[in-house]
Design a protein around this motif. Structure first.
Motif, PDB file in Angstrom:
ATOM      1  N   VAL A 194       0.862  -1.187   0.000  1.00 60.62           N
ATOM      2  CA  VAL A 194       0.000   0.000   0.000  1.00 60.62           C
ATOM      3  C   VAL A 194       0.893   1.230   0.000  1.00 60.62           C
ATOM      4  CG1 VAL A 194      -1.756   1.316   1.237  1.00 60.62           C
ATOM      5  CG2 VAL A 194      -1.824  -1.182   1.271  1.00 60.62           C
ATOM      6  N   GLU A 195       0.637   2.132  -0.947  1.00 60.86           N
ATOM      7  CA  GLU A 195       1.379   3.383  -1.012  1.00 60.86           C
ATOM      8  C   GLU A 195       0.390   4.541  -0.901  1.00 60.86           C
ATOM      9  OE1 GLU A 195       4.677   5.699  -3.816  1.00 60.86           O
ATOM     10  OE2 GLU A 195       3.968   3.683  -4.347  1.00 60.86           O
ATOM     11  N   ALA A 196       0.481   5.266   0.194  1.00 66.44           N
ATOM     12  CA  ALA A 196      -0.425   6.401   0.437  1.00 66.44           C
ATOM     13  C   ALA A 196       0.388   7.523   1.053  1.00 66.44           C
ATOM     14  CB  ALA A 196      -1.571   5.987   1.353  1.00 66.44           C
ATOM     15  N   ARG A 197       1.304   8.040   0.277  1.00 63.02           N
ATOM     16  CA  ARG A 197       2.256   9.027   0.785  1.00 63.02           C
ATOM     17  C   ARG A 197       1.742  10.452   0.735  1.00 63.02           C
ATOM     18  NH1 ARG A 197       7.202   7.455   2.007  1.00 63.02           N
ATOM     19  NH2 ARG A 197       7.979   5.422   1.332  1.00 63.02           N
ATOM     20  N   ASN A 198       0.807  10.728  -0.140  1.00 59.28           N
ATOM     21  CA  ASN A 198       0.357  12.114  -0.259  1.00 59.28           C
ATOM     22  C   ASN A 198      -1.160  12.175  -0.407  1.00 59.28           C
ATOM     23  OD1 ASN A 198      -0.333  11.831  -3.163  1.00 59.28           O
ATOM     24  ND2 ASN A 198       1.886  11.594  -3.406  1.00 59.28           N
ATOM     25  N   ALA A 199      -1.666  13.370  -0.559  1.00 59.71           N
ATOM     26  CA  ALA A 199      -3.111  13.574  -0.626  1.00 59.71           C
ATOM     27  C   ALA A 199      -3.622  13.584  -2.057  1.00 59.71           C
ATOM     28  CB  ALA A 199      -3.482  14.882   0.066  1.00 59.71           C
ATOM     29  N   ARG A 200      -2.799  13.138  -3.007  1.00 62.05           N
ATOM     30  CA  ARG A 200      -3.197  13.190  -4.414  1.00 62.05           C
ATOM     31  C   ARG A 200      -3.466  11.811  -5.011  1.00 62.05           C
ATOM     32  NH1 ARG A 200       1.054  16.536  -3.825  1.00 62.05           N
ATOM     33  NH2 ARG A 200       2.478  15.039  -4.769  1.00 62.05           N
ATOM     34  N   GLU A 201      -2.676  10.818  -4.600  1.00 58.70           N
ATOM     35  CA  GLU A 201      -2.822   9.494  -5.202  1.00 58.70           C
ATOM     36  C   GLU A 201      -2.481   8.404  -4.191  1.00 58.70           C
ATOM     37  OE1 GLU A 201      -1.653   8.573  -9.448  1.00 58.70           O
ATOM     38  OE2 GLU A 201      -0.147   7.359  -8.399  1.00 58.70           O
ATOM     39  N   ALA A 202      -3.203   7.298  -4.276  1.00 58.94           N
ATOM     40  CA  ALA A 202      -2.928   6.133  -3.437  1.00 58.94           C
ATOM     41  C   ALA A 202      -2.974   4.895  -4.327  1.00 58.94           C
ATOM     42  CB  ALA A 202      -3.943   6.026  -2.315  1.00 58.94           C
ATOM     43  N   ARG A 203      -2.138   3.899  -3.967  1.00 59.46           N
ATOM     44  CA  ARG A 203      -2.032   2.729  -4.825  1.00 59.46           C
ATOM     45  C   ARG A 203      -1.851   1.467  -3.991  1.00 59.46           C
ATOM     46  NH1 ARG A 203       2.911   1.426  -8.866  1.00 59.46           N
ATOM     47  NH2 ARG A 203       4.003   2.087  -6.990  1.00 59.46           N
ATOM     48  N   VAL A 204      -2.513   0.384  -4.414  1.00 55.49           N
ATOM     49  CA  VAL A 204      -2.369  -0.923  -3.783  1.00 55.49           C
ATOM     50  C   VAL A 204      -1.940  -1.907  -4.863  1.00 55.49           C
ATOM     51  CG1 VAL A 204      -3.521  -2.801  -2.560  1.00 55.49           C
ATOM     52  CG2 VAL A 204      -4.140  -0.433  -2.060  1.00 55.49           C
ATOM     53  N   VAL A 205      -0.870  -2.658  -4.612  1.00 60.01           N
ATOM     54  CA  VAL A 205      -0.386  -3.687  -5.537  1.00 60.01           C
ATOM     55  C   VAL A 205      -0.454  -5.029  -4.810  1.00 60.01           C
ATOM     56  CG1 VAL A 205       1.565  -4.546  -6.867  1.00 60.01           C
ATOM     57  CG2 VAL A 205       1.147  -2.084  -6.723  1.00 60.01           C
ATOM     58  N   VAL A 206      -1.129  -6.006  -5.426  1.00 59.87           N
ATOM     59  CA  VAL A 206      -1.301  -7.312  -4.802  1.00 59.87           C
ATOM     60  C   VAL A 206      -0.248  -8.283  -5.324  1.00 59.87           C
ATOM     61  CG1 VAL A 206      -2.859  -9.261  -4.472  1.00 59.87           C
ATOM     62  CG2 VAL A 206      -3.766  -6.937  -4.483  1.00 59.87           C
ATOM     63  N   VAL A 207       0.471  -8.907  -4.397  1.00 65.14           N
ATOM     64  CA  VAL A 207       1.469  -9.905  -4.760  1.00 65.14           C
ATOM     65  C   VAL A 207       0.853 -11.295  -4.739  1.00 65.14           C
ATOM     66  CG1 VAL A 207       3.664 -10.962  -4.063  1.00 65.14           C
ATOM     67  CG2 VAL A 207       3.356  -8.479  -3.905  1.00 65.14           C
ATOM     68  N   SER A 208       0.010 -11.569  -3.730  1.00 62.40           N
ATOM     69  CA  SER A 208      -0.692 -12.850  -3.665  1.00 62.40           C
ATOM     70  C   SER A 208      -2.045 -12.645  -3.002  1.00 62.40           C
ATOM     71  CB  SER A 208       0.124 -13.872  -2.863  1.00 62.40           C
ATOM     72  OG  SER A 208       0.262 -13.449  -1.513  1.00 62.40           O
ATOM     73  N   GLY A 209      -2.990 -13.534  -3.325  1.00 62.82           N
ATOM     74  CA  GLY A 209      -4.329 -13.417  -2.753  1.00 62.82           C
ATOM     75  C   GLY A 209      -5.172 -12.387  -3.480  1.00 62.82           C
ATOM     76  N   ARG A 210      -6.135 -11.812  -2.767  1.00 63.42           N
ATOM     77  CA  ARG A 210      -6.956 -10.770  -3.354  1.00 63.42           C
ATOM     78  C   ARG A 210      -7.341  -9.749  -2.292  1.00 63.42           C
ATOM     79  NH1 ARG A 210     -13.033 -12.901  -4.678  1.00 63.42           N
ATOM     80  NH2 ARG A 210     -13.641 -13.535  -2.568  1.00 63.42           N
ATOM     81  N   VAL A 211      -7.605  -8.551  -2.757  1.00 65.32           N
ATOM     82  CA  VAL A 211      -7.827  -7.413  -1.868  1.00 65.32           C
ATOM     83  C   VAL A 211      -9.007  -6.588  -2.373  1.00 65.32           C
ATOM     84  CG1 VAL A 211      -6.837  -5.193  -1.164  1.00 65.32           C
ATOM     85  CG2 VAL A 211      -5.429  -7.225  -1.130  1.00 65.32           C
ATOM     86  N   GLN A 212      -9.778  -6.076  -1.436  1.00 65.52           N
ATOM     87  CA  GLN A 212     -10.825  -5.120  -1.812  1.00 65.52           C
ATOM     88  C   GLN A 212     -10.346  -3.716  -1.470  1.00 65.52           C
ATOM     89  OE1 GLN A 212     -15.207  -5.505  -0.948  1.00 65.52           O
ATOM     90  NE2 GLN A 212     -14.810  -3.725   0.340  1.00 65.52           N
ATOM     91  N   VAL A 213     -10.435  -2.820  -2.437  1.00 66.15           N
ATOM     92  CA  VAL A 213     -10.011  -1.435  -2.242  1.00 66.15           C
ATOM     93  C   VAL A 213     -11.219  -0.527  -2.409  1.00 66.15           C
ATOM     94  CG1 VAL A 213      -8.495   0.408  -3.040  1.00 66.15           C
ATOM     95  CG2 VAL A 213      -7.719  -1.969  -3.121  1.00 66.15           C
ATOM     96  N   GLN A 214     -11.415   0.349  -1.444  1.00 58.87           N
ATOM     97  CA  GLN A 214     -12.530   1.288  -1.493  1.00 58.87           C
ATOM     98  C   GLN A 214     -11.988   2.704  -1.423  1.00 58.87           C
ATOM     99  OE1 GLN A 214     -15.437   0.878   1.606  1.00 58.87           O
ATOM    100  NE2 GLN A 214     -16.914   2.209   0.592  1.00 58.87           N
ATOM    101  N   ALA A 215     -12.377   3.520  -2.393  1.00 57.20           N
ATOM    102  CA  ALA A 215     -11.910   4.902  -2.431  1.00 57.20           C
ATOM    103  C   ALA A 215     -12.771   5.783  -1.540  1.00 57.20           C
ATOM    104  CB  ALA A 215     -11.957   5.427  -3.871  1.00 57.20           C
ATOM    105  N   LYS A 216     -12.106   6.708  -0.874  1.00 61.98           N
ATOM    106  CA  LYS A 216     -12.829   7.737  -0.126  1.00 61.98           C
ATOM    107  C   LYS A 216     -13.097   8.871  -1.108  1.00 61.98           C
ATOM    108  CE  LYS A 216     -10.600   6.518   4.231  1.00 61.98           C
ATOM    109  NZ  LYS A 216      -9.746   6.990   5.355  1.00 61.98           N
ATOM    110  N   SER A 217     -14.118   8.672  -1.928  1.00 61.51           N
ATOM    111  CA  SER A 217     -14.402   9.561  -3.055  1.00 61.51           C
ATOM    112  C   SER A 217     -14.613  10.996  -2.613  1.00 61.51           C
ATOM    113  CB  SER A 217     -15.637   9.063  -3.808  1.00 61.51           C
ATOM    114  OG  SER A 217     -15.927   9.920  -4.886  1.00 61.51           O
TER     115      SER A 217
END
Length: 338
Positions: A194-217
């Motif tokens: 999980v990369e969430a370093r700033n207030a402009r962009e966030a990113r999740v990269v999955v190496v194994s398994g699965r993940v649900q990502v929900q944006a705080k729109s």
């Protein structure tokens, strides 16, 4: 009641107001001679032995809980004086104090969960944190992780500011949730970054398994969520207010190797190798155009410093390494594909 201890447990953990029947049952129990179930239950709930539980009993607290039991109960038409006296004997008062202590279990448990541990990785270090459930979090430099001393029964929730790689312990009954400024990430068991370093962009990269990502729109009433699997990423940008799924095979490979502590390359273009090194060492590395497409075979230990790693590349290509005047900046010149 066939199992008085379990019924006591039910009463003391219920969030509803006791019914008149339940209050009467408790009064009768307190007025009895055998209160061993209550003492044992109090000991279990507080991870203490019976002696320490009894030691903490307090008369004033006991009287308060007895008053609570009586509240809103219709008084019987005739109450024998001896009955009233016996109800308030020390044994009943002690038992009531145990109830008072146990009535606070939910509050104490909440406080334990809400008491946050905070781990900060300085700008020049990486840290690995083992969470209460056994999950591992590898913090990147300049990142902060917050987590409770104990996870709740329904979920495991942490907060991240920065970047981290997660290896989540499997628990189907307790989803693992990472809160960050722009997205929430929910998993059962997997490894991902999980990369969430700033207030402009966030990113999740999955190496194994699965993940649900929900944006705080940014748009009120709008929900964006998606499930991503291995070698995929979810990227949310505030500029577009969009959550997008992207291919991320290279990223997944990079995070997997970084977590393993060893970067292994077999016939990989030098351009990709250099890109990995720039990300890992937070450096700027420039190469001559003529050698960018050269394939590289070799491996690097993540514990090695950048100078040693670049020297291995230079030797394989018969090239030269120059350290620039600007901080953590290098140039690879000369050389040829072999």
């Amino acid at each position: 009641m066939h199992n008085r201890k379990e019924y006591l447990r039910h009463l003391l953990h219920t969030t509803e107001e006791w019914t008149i029947a339940e209050k009467e049952w408790m009064l009768q129990y307190l007025d009895g001679n055998d209160l061993s179930e209550l003492e044992a239950l109090a000991a279990e709930e507080f991870d203490a032995d019976l002696a320490s539980v009894k030691h903490t009993l307090d008369r004033q607290l006991s009287e308060k809980i007895l008053e609570k039991i009586h509240r809103d109960m219709p008084a019987p038409e005739t109450v024998p004086p001896r009955k009233t006296v016996r109800l308030y004997n020390w044994r009943a008062v002690a038992a009531a104090a145990a109830i008072m202590l146990m009535a606070g279990i939910g509050y104490l448990a909440f406080n334990r969960q809400s008491m946050k541990q905070q781990v900060v990785a300085a700008t020049s270090e990486r840290k690995t944190v083992k969470l209460p459930d056994g999950s591992l979090v590898s913090l990147e430099p300049g990142s902060t992780l917050q987590y409770p001393q104990r996870f709740g029964k329904q979920s495991r929730e942490v907060s991240l500011d920065g970047e981290a790689f997660f290896e989540v312990a499997h628990n189907e009954k307790q989803p693992f949730v990472i809160h960050s400024s722009l997205i929430n990430t929910t998993v059962l068991a997997t490894s991902f970054n999980v990369e969430a370093r700033n207030a402009r962009e966030a990113r999740v990269v999955v190496v194994s398994g699965r993940v649900q990502v929900q944006a705080k729109s940014q748009t009120a009433g709008r929900e964006q969520a998606m499930i991503i699997t291995a070698n995929k990423s979810a990227v949310y940008s505030t500029s577009t207010d969009q959550l997008e799924m992207r291919d991320a095979e290279d990223d997944a490979r990079f995070y997997a190797q970084k977590r393993m502590g060893k970067f292994i390359y077999k016939g990989v273009p030098l351009e990709k190798v250099v890109s990995d090194l720039e990300r890992y060492y937070n450096a700027t590395i420039t190469t001559d155009v003529k050698i960018q497409g050269c394939v590289f075979n070799g491996d690097f230990d993540a514990a090695d410093d950048l100078d040693k790693t670049l020297t291995l590349i230079a030797i394989s290509l018969n090239a030269s390494i120059h350290k620039n005047s600007s901080a953590n900046s290098y140039t690879i010149t000369g050389g040829s594909c072999q």
